[in-house]
Each structure stands twice: as C-alpha cells, then as structure tokens.
Design an enzyme around this catalytic site. Structure first.
Site, mmCIF file in Angstrom:
data_model
loop_
_atom_site.group_PDB
_atom_site.id
_atom_site.type_symbol
_atom_site.label_atom_id
_atom_site.label_comp_id
_atom_site.label_asym_id
_atom_site.label_seq_id
_atom_site.Cartn_x
_atom_site.Cartn_y
_atom_site.Cartn_z
ATOM 1 N N GLU A 50 -19.956 30.627 -20.916
ATOM 2 C CA GLU A 50 -19.482 29.930 -22.354
ATOM 3 C C GLU A 50 -19.269 28.478 -21.622
ATOM 4 O O GLU A 50 -18.297 28.129 -20.884
ATOM 5 C CB GLU A 50 -18.351 30.274 -23.012
ATOM 6 C CG GLU A 50 -18.255 29.370 -24.427
ATOM 7 C CD GLU A 50 -17.121 29.944 -25.316
ATOM 8 O OE1 GLU A 50 -17.319 29.811 -26.371
ATOM 9 O OE2 GLU A 50 -15.996 30.250 -24.758
ATOM 10 N N TRP A 51 -19.912 27.507 -22.023
ATOM 11 C CA TRP A 51 -19.660 25.938 -21.736
ATOM 12 C C TRP A 51 -19.012 25.333 -22.942
ATOM 13 O O TRP A 51 -19.671 25.258 -23.998
ATOM 14 C CB TRP A 51 -20.850 25.399 -21.406
ATOM 15 C CG TRP A 51 -20.847 23.712 -21.214
ATOM 16 C CD1 TRP A 51 -19.556 23.200 -20.806
ATOM 17 C CD2 TRP A 51 -21.822 22.754 -21.344
ATOM 18 N NE1 TRP A 51 -19.762 21.758 -20.466
ATOM 19 C CE2 TRP A 51 -21.245 21.323 -20.768
ATOM 20 C CE3 TRP A 51 -22.949 22.663 -21.586
ATOM 21 C CZ2 TRP A 51 -21.826 20.289 -21.052
ATOM 22 C CZ3 TRP A 51 -23.514 21.643 -21.868
ATOM 23 C CH2 TRP A 51 -23.118 20.448 -21.316
ATOM 24 N N ARG A 52 -17.779 25.159 -22.648
ATOM 25 C CA ARG A 52 -16.673 24.499 -23.870
ATOM 26 C C ARG A 52 -16.974 23.060 -23.478
ATOM 27 O O ARG A 52 -16.434 22.240 -23.178
ATOM 28 C CB ARG A 52 -15.327 24.766 -23.337
ATOM 29 C CG ARG A 52 -14.908 26.370 -23.976
ATOM 30 C CD ARG A 52 -14.985 26.512 -25.616
ATOM 31 N NE ARG A 52 -14.162 25.535 -26.165
ATOM 32 C CZ ARG A 52 -12.717 25.787 -26.192
ATOM 33 N NH1 ARG A 52 -12.541 26.897 -25.988
ATOM 34 N NH2 ARG A 52 -11.907 24.969 -26.659
ATOM 35 N N ARG A 103 -15.826 23.604 -29.260
ATOM 36 C CA ARG A 103 -14.700 24.013 -30.412
ATOM 37 C C ARG A 103 -13.746 22.864 -31.049
ATOM 38 O O ARG A 103 -13.365 22.051 -29.954
ATOM 39 C CB ARG A 103 -13.815 24.859 -29.750
ATOM 40 C CG ARG A 103 -12.658 25.674 -30.398
ATOM 41 C CD ARG A 103 -13.016 26.527 -31.421
ATOM 42 N NE ARG A 103 -13.859 27.722 -30.728
ATOM 43 C CZ ARG A 103 -15.049 28.002 -30.981
ATOM 44 N NH1 ARG A 103 -15.554 27.583 -31.798
ATOM 45 N NH2 ARG A 103 -15.601 29.122 -30.366
ATOM 46 N N GLU A 110 -9.988 24.164 -35.062
ATOM 47 C CA GLU A 110 -9.965 25.641 -34.761
ATOM 48 C C GLU A 110 -9.435 25.964 -33.043
ATOM 49 O O GLU A 110 -9.900 26.721 -32.628
ATOM 50 C CB GLU A 110 -11.203 26.237 -35.009
ATOM 51 C CG GLU A 110 -11.693 26.454 -36.414
ATOM 52 C CD GLU A 110 -12.482 27.602 -36.793
ATOM 53 O OE1 GLU A 110 -12.578 28.647 -36.116
ATOM 54 O OE2 GLU A 110 -12.957 27.753 -37.787
ATOM 55 N N HIS A 163 -11.723 31.215 -35.952
ATOM 56 C CA HIS A 163 -10.196 31.223 -35.106
ATOM 57 C C HIS A 163 -9.127 31.042 -35.969
ATOM 58 O O HIS A 163 -9.154 29.895 -36.581
ATOM 59 C CB HIS A 163 -10.182 30.580 -33.891
ATOM 60 C CG HIS A 163 -11.783 30.566 -33.019
ATOM 61 N ND1 HIS A 163 -12.854 30.223 -33.213
ATOM 62 C CD2 HIS A 163 -11.577 31.248 -31.856
ATOM 63 C CE1 HIS A 163 -13.618 30.442 -32.261
ATOM 64 N NE2 HIS A 163 -12.739 31.309 -31.404
ATOM 65 N N LYS A 180 -18.252 36.536 -34.826
ATOM 66 C CA LYS A 180 -17.120 36.416 -34.018
ATOM 67 C C LYS A 180 -15.964 36.029 -34.680
ATOM 68 O O LYS A 180 -15.799 35.027 -35.384
ATOM 69 C CB LYS A 180 -17.201 35.403 -32.768
ATOM 70 C CG LYS A 180 -16.044 35.561 -31.857
ATOM 71 C CD LYS A 180 -16.317 34.468 -30.963
ATOM 72 C CE LYS A 180 -15.046 33.871 -30.186
ATOM 73 N NZ LYS A 180 -15.169 32.757 -29.311
ATOM 74 N N ARG A 203 -8.711 42.649 -25.856
ATOM 75 C CA ARG A 203 -9.598 42.046 -24.819
ATOM 76 C C ARG A 203 -10.106 43.298 -23.768
ATOM 77 O O ARG A 203 -10.964 43.148 -23.282
ATOM 78 C CB ARG A 203 -9.047 41.012 -23.969
ATOM 79 C CG ARG A 203 -8.791 39.764 -25.152
ATOM 80 C CD ARG A 203 -8.324 38.625 -24.074
ATOM 81 N NE ARG A 203 -7.938 37.421 -25.037
ATOM 82 C CZ ARG A 203 -8.504 36.479 -25.341
ATOM 83 N NH1 ARG A 203 -9.871 36.577 -25.265
ATOM 84 N NH2 ARG A 203 -8.251 35.463 -26.324
ATOM 85 N N SER A 211 -9.573 29.444 -21.682
ATOM 86 C CA SER A 211 -9.743 28.401 -23.072
ATOM 87 C C SER A 211 -9.131 28.971 -24.157
ATOM 88 O O SER A 211 -9.307 28.370 -25.349
ATOM 89 C CB SER A 211 -11.361 28.572 -23.303
ATOM 90 O OG SER A 211 -11.690 29.617 -23.369
ATOM 91 N N GLN A 251 -6.355 35.117 -22.357
ATOM 92 C CA GLN A 251 -7.649 35.557 -21.358
ATOM 93 C C GLN A 251 -7.063 36.174 -20.148
ATOM 94 O O GLN A 251 -6.158 35.635 -19.829
ATOM 95 C CB GLN A 251 -8.490 34.696 -21.207
ATOM 96 C CG GLN A 251 -9.414 34.059 -22.388
ATOM 97 C CD GLN A 251 -10.165 32.699 -22.227
ATOM 98 O OE1 GLN A 251 -10.126 32.326 -21.206
ATOM 99 N NE2 GLN A 251 -10.963 32.716 -23.406
#
Length: 258
Positions: A48-50, A84, A88, A145, A172, A215, A234, A238
């Site tokens: 995932e590229w934020r 993002r 959120e 989120h 999601k 998770r 992120s 995590q």
C-alpha cells in the site's frame, strides 16, 4: 452464495490464506523508493502506497511521476494507492475535486493495481472513483476508519454491505476499541458479514493495542487480509511483518476457508 475474488498481480484476495499488506509512508520520492527496496526480503503480498504522506501531496503530477518507478521496484507485487484524508486519520486534508483528480490520474497511469476510496467522502466521489477504476480494470477498496470508537455489529455490517452494493471490490472497515468487548464486536460483525452477506472479499481490523488480536486472527472470522509494517506504521497496532508472518503461519493450519 458465489464468492468473487479480486486479483492484484499474482495475489488473489478471497482465496487461500489471509494476504499481508504493508504500507510505504515515505515523505519524499527518495524515501518512497527506498521504502520499496526495504520490502524486498520480506514475505509480503500487496504493497500500500500512502500517497498522503508525500510532502508534495496532493500534487497530481508528482504522484503520477513517482508511481511508475515505485511499481518497478516492487518485484511484481500488487500496488494499492491510498490517499488517506485527515478526516479519517490521514496526513492531509483534500478537497473532493482534488481527491477525485488524484485517484483518477493514478488509475490512468497504469501503474497501480487498486485504489482506496473513503466511502463517506460522499456518493458522487465514490461513484466517480469506482467508475474510473473499473474502466481501467483497477480494483477498488472502499474504506471507513473510526478512530474514536467501535460501531455496533449491526452498523459495521450495514456499512460493509453498503460498500458492496456500491460496487467496491473490497469493502474495508477499521475501528477503535476501548475494551475487549469492542474487539469482540468487530470480530463478530466480520463473521456475520462474511458468513451471511458478503459476495466478495472483505477486510476488517480493530486498531491499537487492544485490537491487535484482530490483525492476527481476522481470517478466522472472514477478513481476507491484514496489515503489517516494515519501518514506520501507517495505523496504530500494526505488527512488524516478520512477526506477523510467523503468527499467521502458526495459526494457518487451523484457519477456516472462506
């Protein structure tokens, strides 16, 4: 109910074990590319590229110029592009017009395999991003989120169902627990959605320390993927990807198929 799957490069969401997604959160082009190189030795399914972490964001030209070199460094892994928003939990605020323009440009670049669209940005924004993505055979993760609380199980299921009905390929939802009961609410809602309503992969998680168990064990309840980290996280809770993979491997032989 026939379950759809979602293919990102060689990875199929909704089939087999839960997939591991790891974010890149570089603030400059050099940091982003270095972050991609740092992922090379790790077992990762999707990157995932934020984009919101970029200092130049939401500059469309800068993001598109970086997408190609980034994709080339991922060793064939699928790339999910995510801006993002501050609303959120992201790094920056962005207008609806700029949000659509940025996502559309990344879709048109041909270098991303999926984009994330925040479901509560408004129906018009969501529709435009989904339509643009599907016209280019790019998948859409519709997301929500909640950094304040955990909605009721009924509300979680309702939101995921609305994402599905809107045409998102992967609904999601992430929320914040205040106690173990909130964690159980998220996991129960995940099972209810997966077992009774979902016709495509879903991803759910409970954030923070209290939610960390989600998770690790989300696949037991129907979540098709989980987010780990290499370097900077992120989102709260995590788990370093090496530890996450060890836990998933230990649990895998007992995990139910979805």
């Amino acid at each position: 109910m026939t379950m759809r799957t979602v293919r990102l490069k060689d990875v199929v969401l909704g089939e087999g074990p839960p997939k591991v997604i790891v974010p890149i959160t570089g603030t400059t082009a050099d940091e982003v590319l270095a972050g991609a190189e740092a992922l090379t030795p790790h077992e990762i399914d999707i990157v995932e590229w934020r984009v919101d972490f970029l200092g130049t964001a939401p500059d469309v030209g800068a993001a598109v110029a970086l997408a190609g070199p980034l994709a080339a460094r991922l060793g064939g892994r699928g790339l999910l592009a995510t801006f993002r928003t501050a609303d959120e939990g992201g790094e920056k605020a962005i207008s609806a017009q700029d949000y659509v323009a940025l996502n559309s440009a990344l879709i048109d670049s041909g270098h991303v395999d999926a984009v994330d669209v925040e479901f509560f940005r408004g129906p018009q924004v969501v529709r435009e991003v989904i339509d643009a993505a599907h016209a280019r055979a790019v998948a859409v993760v519709a997301s929500n989120h909640d950094f304040d609380a955990t909605p009721s199980a009924e509300e979680i299921v309702s939101r995921l169902r609305r994402m599905q009905e809107a045409g998102a390929d992967v609904p999601k939802l992430a929320c914040t627990p205040h106690d173990t009961g909130d964690l159980l609410t998220l996991l129960s809602a995940t099972w209810l959605m997966s077992a009774h309503h979902a016709d495509r992969p879903i991803i759910t998680m409970s954030m923070g320390r209290e939610g960390m168990l989600s998770r690790m064990t989300g696949a037991f309840f129907g979540s098709a993927a989980t987010f780990g980290m290499v370097g900077r996280p992120s989102a709260p809770g995590q788990i370093p990807v090496g530890e996450l993979n060890r836990i998933l491997g230990l649990l895998g032989e007992w995990a139910p198929e979805h």
